[in-house]
Design a protein around this motif. Structure first.
Motif: not given
Length: 299
Positions: A232-239, A289-299
């Motif tokens: 919610q914090s790091e991942g969302l901002e990075a995406a 779709k692009k954000m989902k790829g970035t957030l995958a690293a935080y799952v």
């Protein structure tokens, strides 16, 4: 719980998953603690490698090394529960079982060290052991207490609490302190209570089990919550940083502008950018779709 040696008492040999076979007999609890404190700690890289070998190849030798390197953690945690009157060796044994469970379930890709993950399992196992055995702790330890234990029931005239005069008389007849009479009577008059309430009664929500257990304290739940907060914090901002200015504006306006989820409509954004609502929908879809790829690293 008695054992002929500390090795037997501290190592749950009934487990077929692995054994912690120390060479020879350790003799006593002090020797065991001294031995585990000499076992080298693992580096982060060693721990990750061993954990992956266990998960991917079911390598029991790797599991043994993970357990052995964390036995000192069990000793340290168990020491904090000595006030319950249970033997230190028994507490350590139960903690060792919790450690084995933690090693079996540990995922090195979650981003936490085994020591943090195992702490929850060790404490949970010790807590369960204490709850099961606190009524079985020796009720009479000193000579005076043993005398009271065997004589108190026959001296009591009823099941009601003794009066001050009765306490004084019994203390004199047994040659013990009145405080010891009161303490022993309190111990013996205690009653076990059911952790679970009746299933067909509305009052079961107030049974001890309702407030003794906590889903949030379960290690897997705690990790999931920590992982979600990080996403919610790091991942969302990075995406969001991966998006161009227009795509970020559309995603933020559609999904992040209001807590109640009532974001901007496609037509409102279409008017803002001078394009069709369908084009806004396409940009939004590509951005998510692009954000989902970035957030995958935080799952």
């Amino acid at each position: 719980m008695k054992a002929t040696s500390t090795q037997t008492a501290l190592v749950p040999m009934g487990s077929h998953a692995l054994t912690l076979g120390f060479p020879g007999s350790l003799g006593n609890i002090e020797a065991y603690i001294s031995s585990v404190n000499r076992i080298p700690m693992l580096t982060h890289e060693e721990e990750t490698s061993l954990a992956r070998r266990l998960r991917e190849q079911n390598d029991l030798a790797a599991a043994q090394k993970l357990v052995m390197s964390h036995l000192r953690l069990v000793v340290s945690i168990a020491r904090g529960y000595l006030g319950y009157g249970l033997p230190h060796a028994d507490l350590i044994q139960e903690g060792n079982i919790g450690l084995m469970k933690a090693v079996k379930r540990f995922d090195p890709d979650q981003g936490v060290r085994l020591v943090s993950y195992a702490m929850h399992w060790i404490k949970a196992e010790i807590h369960e052991y204490i709850l099961k055995n606190w009524r079985l702790v020796k009720i009479a330890t000193t000579k005076a207490q043993r005398k009271l234990f065997f004589n108190l029931r026959s001296h009591k005239e009823s099941l009601d609490a003794m009066t001050p005069a009765q306490v004084e008389d019994l203390a004199k007849s047994l040659n013990v302190k009145r405080e010891e009479v009161i303490e022993m009577e309190t111990r013996m008059s205690g009653h076990d209570i059911a952790l679970d309430g009746p299933s067909d009664d509305e009052d079961d929500k107030f049974a001890p089990i309702a407030y003794l257990s906590s889903d949030t304290a379960e290690p897997t739940k705690a990790l999931e919550a920590k992982q979600f907060d990080r996403m919610q914090s790091e991942g969302l901002e990075a995406a969001l940083d991966k998006l161009d200015a227009r795509s970020r504006r559309i995603v933020e306006a559609r999904w992040l502008s209001n807590d109640d989820g009532s974001g901007a409509t496609l037509h409102e954004l279409a008017d803002e950018f001078g394009v069709s609502a369908e084009r806004i929908r396409q940009i939004e879809s590509a951005a998510l779709k692009k954000m989902k790829g970035t957030l995958a690293a935080y799952v």
